[in-house]
Design an enzyme around this catalytic site. Structure first.
Site, PDB file in Angstrom:
ATOM      1  N   TYR A 147       2.747   3.270  16.628  1.00 38.77           N
ATOM      2  CA  TYR A 147       1.467   2.728  16.182  1.00 38.77           C
ATOM      3  C   TYR A 147       0.322   3.693  16.490  1.00 38.77           C
ATOM      4  CZ  TYR A 147      -2.426  -0.556  15.682  1.00 38.77           C
ATOM      5  OH  TYR A 147      -3.594  -1.170  15.303  1.00 38.77           O
ATOM      6  N   SER A 202      -7.704   2.715  15.251  1.00 36.87           N
ATOM      7  CA  SER A 202      -7.588   1.831  16.409  1.00 36.87           C
ATOM      8  C   SER A 202      -7.907   2.649  17.647  1.00 36.87           C
ATOM      9  CB  SER A 202      -6.153   1.290  16.532  1.00 36.87           C
ATOM     10  OG  SER A 202      -5.914   0.773  17.845  1.00 36.87           O
ATOM     11  N   VAL A 204       0.823  -1.223   0.000  1.00 37.66           N
ATOM     12  CA  VAL A 204       0.000   0.000   0.000  1.00 37.66           C
ATOM     13  C   VAL A 204       0.853   1.268   0.000  1.00 37.66           C
ATOM     14  CG1 VAL A 204      -2.021  -1.076   1.061  1.00 37.66           C
ATOM     15  CG2 VAL A 204      -0.260  -0.029   2.525  1.00 37.66           C
TER      16      VAL A 204
END
Ligand SMILES: CCCCCCCCCCCCCC(=O)CC(=O)SCCNC(=O)CCNC(=O)[C@H](O)C(C)(C)COP(=O)(O)OP(=O)(O)OC[C@H]1O[C@@H](n2cnc3c(N)ncnc32)[C@H](O)[C@@H]1OP(=O)(O)O
Ligand SMILES: NC(=O)C1=CN([C@@H]2O[C@H](COP(=O)(O)OP(=O)(O)OC[C@H]3O[C@@H](n4cnc5c(N)ncnc54)[C@H](O)[C@@H]3O)[C@@H](O)[C@H]2O)C=CC1
Length: 252
Positions: free
Chosen positions: A158, A145, A58
């Site tokens: 993250y 998330s 991606v």
């Protein structure tokens, strides 16, 4: 947006939440194009579902353009579901020393830049679609998330990548409104997928026990169920929906 007979690209569709979305699209009569690094798993799932697999990183403009070309050759591309992602963990300063800059850049590149890369390419492809009775041409779903809001110890990279995905949602929805393309984000909590199952059992249990109700990890089909609802509800645009059983993650 109708799913039946329409083409939907699912990045990260060879595993976990993305695979569940590919399955949902097929079950609804749609045409799933699985875009993932995992060749064997992706091809096997595509064969099972009657979909297509296109190997794709991606973060690569060329790979993304290739995916969209394959999608357009198969039918009318009406949606992109971004599930590709990585979740390595490292503390800013830990027992192994200072957080690697390369690791931080890799996480941002895959989770945020990769999401933007595929979304912009899909939007350009869908902008030429005829409008439906709602004036829609397409739908783009991003995956963030709960870590975007309550990143744990070791999640500097993250959590910031996922906070970036949350931040991308509204301006991209505003940009694409004139093109009849909606943009929505799902922020999952703890979901039973290979990404989570790769964690030590004690970490998995600790996380599962943090979920107030239902006190369990989510199931991938539950994520796909929300994605279906987003695709079908034209009034959902520019927002991030937490799907997490009311978890509010603790530091560790
Ligand atoms: C062991 C777990 C492996 C995790 C793998 C990651 C996979 C992640 C998959 C997640 C899927 C995504 C799901 C999602 O989006 C929703 C979520 O986000 S779910 C939440 C997921 N949570 C995480 O991923 C947490 C990630 N963080 C960690 O796993 C740990 O913080 C990490 C492994 C990065 C570090 O663990 P730790 O044992 O604390 O090691 P440390 O290096 O920090 O410390 C150990 C020990 O060493 C001493 N020490 C540390 N720093 C110093 C220092 N600066 N000076 C001196 N001594 C130091 C100290 O004794 C430490 O022990 P403490 O008890 O911490 O004092
Ligand atoms: N499992 C969970 O508890 C949660 C997951 N998420 C997010 O959901 C998304 C899907 O996660 P899971 O299905 O659990 O993980 P998974 O590891 O099962 O699937 C992720 C897929 O993305 C693919 N991928 C990784 N990097 C890629 C790249 N550069 N190009 C193309 N494909 C790539 C992998 O090959 C894999 O097939 C991720 O973005 C993750 O951060 C968010 C919150 C919770």
């Amino acid at each position: 947006m109708q799913i039946n007979d329409k083409v939907f690209v699912i990045t990260g569709g060879a595993s976990g939440l993305g695979a569940a979305c590919a399955r949902m699209i097929a079950e609804q009569g749609g045409r799933p194009v699985i875009a993932d690094l995992q060749h064997e798993a992706g091809k096997a799932l595509a064969a099972e579902l009657g979909g297509k697999f296109v190997r794709c990183d991606v973060t690569s403009e060329g790979d993304g353009k290739n995916v969209m070309q394959h999608a357009a050759a198969w039918g009318q591309l009406c949606g992109l579901i971004n599930c590709a992602g990585i979740a390595p963990a490292a503390k800013v300063v830990g027992k192994d020393g200072i957080h690697s800059l390369q690791l931080f850049q890799q996480v941002i590149n895959v989770n945020l830049v990769g999401t933007f890369n595929m979304s912009r390419l899909a939007a350009a492809a869908m902008a030429d679609n005829p409008v439906n009775d709602e004036g829609e041409r397409g739908i783009i779903i991003l995956t963030a998330s709960v870590a975007a809001f309550e990143g744990q110890l070791g999640q500097a990279a993250y959590a910031s990548s996922k906070a970036g995905v949350v931040g991308l949602t509204l301006p991209m929805a505003r940009d694409l409104a004139r093109n009849g393309i909606r943009v929505m984000t799902i922020a999952p909590g703890i979901f039973e997928t290979p990404m989570l199952l790769g964690m030590p059992p004690e970490v998995q249990k600790a996380l599962g026990d943090m979920v107030p109700f239902p006190q369990r990890p989510g199931r991938s089909a539950e994520f796909a169920h929300l994605a279906k609802a987003i695709i079908e509800n034209a009034m959902l645009n520019g927002e991030t929906i937490r799907l997490d059983g009311a978890i509010r993650m603790q530091p560790k």
